[in-house]
Scaffold this motif. Structure first.
Motif, PDB file in Angstrom:
ATOM      1  N   ARG A 709       0.835  -1.211   0.000  1.00 16.60           N
ATOM      2  CA  ARG A 709       0.000   0.000   0.000  1.00 16.60           C
ATOM      3  C   ARG A 709       0.869   1.259   0.000  1.00 16.60           C
ATOM      4  N   GLY A 750     -10.146   3.017  -5.249  1.00 15.30           N
ATOM      5  CA  GLY A 750     -10.392   2.254  -4.030  1.00 15.30           C
ATOM      6  C   GLY A 750      -9.384   1.155  -3.794  1.00 15.30           C
ATOM      7  N   SER A 752      -6.243   1.444  -2.732  1.00 18.78           N
ATOM      8  CA  SER A 752      -5.555   1.673  -1.461  1.00 18.78           C
ATOM      9  C   SER A 752      -6.466   1.341  -0.285  1.00 18.78           C
ATOM     10  N   GLU A 753      -7.757   1.684  -0.401  1.00 19.86           N
ATOM     11  CA  GLU A 753      -8.698   1.372   0.674  1.00 19.86           C
ATOM     12  C   GLU A 753      -8.867  -0.134   0.841  1.00 19.86           C
ATOM     13  N   GLU A 757      -8.110  -2.378   4.134  1.00 19.74           N
ATOM     14  CA  GLU A 757      -9.054  -3.339   4.717  1.00 19.74           C
ATOM     15  C   GLU A 757      -8.394  -4.687   4.915  1.00 19.74           C
TER      16      GLU A 757
END
Length: 922
Positions: A709, A750, A752-753, A757
């Motif tokens: 990330r 999304g 990186s999100e 998670e």
């Protein structure tokens, strides 16, 4: 004879007359008293009568009153005799003296003289007639009350005058009443000006000053004075008069600078003055000022502190001398101080240093507290004491770190290894050593020359010529440094972590340099030649200007020597450029451009030969100047041609290549993300299992996901930076727009999100959630592979805008990517078995000789933002170079805490420990 009725009549008239006369006397006495009082008030207003004068005049008023009453009573007594009353009766009754004759005949002497009966009878008839006449006369005619009426009128007038004065001038009446009723009291004379004095009655510490403020009311005043005299003086004749200074709002101010005895004071303005006030001096000594002179031990070389108590208390090393000087508001006879530490108490005396100060000293041996008090010459102790903490500051251990080489480094057997150490101590450094060992042999020390006096910081350098040690690839050198301080109680030492230097072959060294520098290794080879041309041009221009100043017909010896040096320099630069050309890099572009270096070398060699062929002894300044002009022109032409054919293509490649490399980095990042997702598939059936090996594996994968990330965020930042760095050229607009839109799209996708998670799920030891989130992140990245490939293709297309670059590029892009570990072929291992990608080499140092590259310090790679990959020349050789990133310099061996000076590290640690203790629940 009926004489008794006549006597009774006379008695009644006598009483009436005494009463009327007495009342009239008292009334007129009061009138006289009122008049005299008004006169006295007027006199007091005009001359401000003294208390004795007021008493004397009051006595005169009383005497006058008594005299008026006595005179009236005396006159009343004289007029109240029987004969006088008989005459009053005759006048009132108009009897022609019958009543007086009857009174005379009724007296015993007259009765005794009348022996004849006829005579006695006639006398009795006369007495009776007088009694009858006297009884018929009203008393008010004999003793009228008209005097009482006049007296009452006068008394009423005087009373009205006094009442009117009181009503019209109440302050005046009150003032004069107090002044005459209490002549020795503090009653200022009447004035229309009133004074409000602050602070009024005051108590002042001995030697302190007193501010006196006055506010006036009434008519404006242009001058106000303060009158001060000794408190035991009977009068203010010897008073000191001080002017007062006007302030806004009718306020006046003055200062009594130093009060040492009781005093009285009042304020005056012209003939007006205020009440008198007292100043009482408090003679208990007070600590006015306490000064400290803190002298550290000589070995610490710290400065002497002199001043008031430091904010943090008294602090110092063991043996620090503390001199205390206490000053009071009173003359002092002695002082006493108590030092309490470790449950023990020690006293030391303070002796007079001046009339109002005492001084003493002690040494800091342990932490504790200090209490100090003073005693004045009258034996009175101060009511307050000074309390201060004493902190024993420890002599901290020294600190040393190895700045160069980094903790892990590689060097060739022929390199000169620069060693740089930095040592610090809070008091002083007495010794610094460098220990070195080869292949786990016993470490041998090498002394650094630490100059006296012992410095607080020492930076030392040593150059290790590895060629003198007979090293071979595979050998390992270990280095560490030691420092000792100058503590007289026994030197304390510290050592740095070990630095490991692995010896590698020249082939591996060159390959590592190419891995780290990539395109910079190729560019530096040609920029080095460019700078050589610039340096030669500057030298020739300076020599030409020097020849312009020559006026005689022959060259000076210095000019001839400069021409010889120039000739040698041209030949030396020619040889160096030729050697650089012969050292080919494994890039097709280098093979295409190397001919420019050879042409440049031949041109410089030809110019050197032209200078060598000159007859310098007979050469005129004009001829030499013309020759230099020709050389400068030729050199400028060579540089221009070299810039167009070699430097310009390389600069164009340097602008576009980073985005091509970013495309390969994105593909590699996707592959790693997909690989992680596939490996997480083995955990998708394990949810929060209490199995230590499984938990350890999940923590490892969590860290790997976090690195991916962070790498994605860094890559997107790099793409934006590289795109914005492109020049303002319409031919590059499509490439810039493609790169920026790609970075924005990936950020908004999304990915990186989803990675975050996955990290969170793995931190909770949830295999199913971690696998699902990681797979979702890989799927999102896969959707952008086509766009990423389009960005790379756009970059490849932009390379064709430089014709000479296109013709010689060949497979250079693939070769650069392979060297960086981003190509399809990867990279193989070398002789030392070292094989990695470029990022692995960011934390190590490389030392060796790389012919044909530009080894100038301070160059920064254009490949990735945030990586400061600099090259530093090593000691001893201009060709040997340390190639080390800025990150590794900051992470030099032993650099933990390098930003905090040793003398403060202990305090910072104590501070955070105290915060931690205060935060604990009680």
């Amino acid at each position: 004879m009926d004489s008794r009725s006549l006597e009774r009549r006379f008695a009644r008239l006598r009483r009436r007359m005494l009463l009327v006369s007495g009342l009239a006397g008292v009334g007129w006495a009061l009138v006289a008293a009122a008049v005299l009082l008004l006169v006295l008030v007027w006199l007091d207003l005009v001359w401000e009568l003294s208390p004795p004068a007021r008493i004397g005049f009051g006595a005169i008023v009383l005497l006058a009153v008594a005299a008026v009453i006595a005179a009236r009573l005396y006159a009343a007594l004289a007029g109240a005799s029987p004969g006088a009353l008989a005459r009053r009766l005759d006048r009132a009754a108009k009897t022609g003296g019958q009543i007086l004759s009857g009174y005379d005949l009724a007296r015993p002497a007259a009765r005794n003289a009348a022996s004849e009966p006829v005579t006695q009878g006639l006398a009795e008839m006369a007495v009776e007639r007088a009694s009858s006449l006297a009884a018929g006369v009203p008393a008010r005619q004999v003793v009228p009350t008209r005097g009482l009426l006049r007296m009452s009128a006068g008394l009423l007038g005087a009373g009205l005058a006094l009442v009117g004065l009181v009503l019209l001038f109440p302050a005046l009446a009150q003032t004069e009443w107090l002044r005459f009723m209490d002549p020795f009291g503090d009653h200022p004379p009447y004035s229309r000006i009133t004074f409000r004095v602050e602070p009024g009655n005051a108590k002042v510490l001995y030697g302190d000053g007193l501010d006196v403020f006055v506010t006036t009311q009434g008519p404006p005043t242009d001058r106000v004075e303060l009158v001060v005299w000794a408190g035991d003086a009977e009068s203010a004749e010897d008073a000191e008069v001080l002017p007062m200074f006007h302030e806004p709002a009718g306020r006046w101010r003055t200062v009594l600078a130093r009060v040492t005895s009781d005093a009285r004071y009042h304020v005056r303005s012209g003939r007006s003055r205020s009440h008198q006030y007292s100043i009482d001096v408090i003679t208990i000594p007070k600590l006015v000022d306490v000064q400290f002179r803190i002298t550290p031990p000589e070995y610490s070389r710290r400065g002497v502190y002199q001043g008031r108590l430091p904010q943090g208390g008294i602090a110092g090393l063991a043996g620090t001398s503390v001199q205390v000087t206490a000053r009071s508001n009173r003359p002092l006879s002695r002082g006493k101080a108590t030092v309490t530490s470790g449950g023990q108490t020690a006293d030391f005396s303070l002796v007079p240093g001046s009339s109002e100060s005492v001084t003493g000293s002690f040494e800091i041996r342990a932490s504790g507290k200090l209490e100090l008090g003073v005693t004045d010459v009258d034996g009175r102790d101060s009511s307050e004491k000074l309390a201060a903490s004493i902190v024993l500051v420890p002599d901290e251990n020294p600190f040393i770190r190895v700045l160069q080489p980094p903790a892990h480094a590689f060097a060739t057997p022929e390199a000169t290894l620069p060693v740089s150490v930095s040592a610090e101590d809070d008091c002083g450094i007495s010794r610094v050593q460098l220990f070195r060992s080869l292949n786990e042999s016993r470490a041998l020390p090498m002394e650094f020359d630490v100059p006296p006096p012992a410095p607080l910081r020492y930076d030392g350098q040593q150059a290790l010529p590895l060629s003198a040690y007979g090293l071979a690839p595979g050998d390992v050198i270990k280095l560490f440094a030691r420092v000792e301080d100058n503590d007289p109680a026994g030197a304390k030492g510290a050592e740095s972590p070990i630095v490991t230097v692995q010896i590698i072959s020249q082939q591996d060294f060159e390959r590592m340099v190419r891995i780290r520098q990539g395109l910079e290794a190729l560019s530096s080879k040609y920029r080095q030649a460019e700078r050589r041309l610039e340096s030669l041009a500057a030298e020739q221009e300076g020599l030409r200007k020097e020849l312009e100043k020559a006026r005689d017909g022959k060259l000076s010896e210095s000019a001839r020597e400069a021409l010889r040096r120039l000739s040698k320099r041209l030949r030396k630069e020619s040889e160096d450029i030729r050697a650089s050309a012969e050292h080919l890099l494994p890039f097709d572009l280098d093979a295409a451009l190397v001919s420019r270096l050879l042409e440049l070398a031949e041109s410089l060699e030809h110019e050197s030969g032209s200078l060598e062929a000159l007859d310098l002894e007979n050469l005129s300044p004009e001829a030499a100047q013309n020759l230099l002009d020709q050389l400068l022109q030729k050199l400028a032409g060579d540089k221009k041609q070299f810039d167009e054919e070699a430097i310009a293509p390389l600069e164009h490649l340097e602008l576009i290549y980073p985005l091509i490399e970013d495309q390969s980095r994105f593909v590699a990042l996707y592959e790693q993300s997909r690989d992680l997702a596939q490996r997480l598939a083995s955990l998708k059936g394990i949810d929060r299992a209490d199995d230590p090996p499984v938990k350890a594996r999940m923590r490892t994968m969590e860290e790997e996901q976090s690195r991916l990330r962070e790498a994605l965020a860094e890559l997107l930042d790099d793409i934006e930076n590289h795109a914005l760095r492109l020049p303002d050229d319409e031919r590059l607009d499509d490439l810039r727009a493609t790169a920026l839109s790609f970075a924005d799209a990936v950020r908004a996708s999304g990915a990186s999100e989803a990675m975050l998670e996955a990290e969170t799920a793995l931190a909770d030891f949830s295999g199913p959630e971690g696998h699902a989130a990681s797979g979702r992140a890989a799927d999102i990245l896969e959707e952008f592979l086509a766009k990423c490939e389009g960005m790379g293709n756009q970059g490849q297309l932009c390379l064709k805008f430089q014709p000479s670059l296109e013709s010689g590029l060949g497979h250079t892009i693939e070769q650069l990517l392979n060297e960086a570990g981003l190509g399809s072929g990867g990279m193989g291992g070398g002789q030392s078995g070292y094989s990695t990608r470029r990022s692995t080499l960011d934390s190590v140092g490389l030392f060796g000789n790389l012919p044909g590259t530009d080894q100038m310090p301070g160059r920064t790679s254009q490949r990735s933002a945030g990586a400061d990959r600099s090259q530093h020349p090593s000691a001893g050789s201009g060709d040997d170079a340390e190639i080390v990133s800025g990150q590794s310099v900051r992470a030099a061996a032993g650099s933990s805490g390098a930003g905090v000076p040793p003398r403060y590290r202990g305090r910072v640690g104590a501070y955070f420990r105290r915060i931690a203790e205060e935060g604990q629940p009680r």
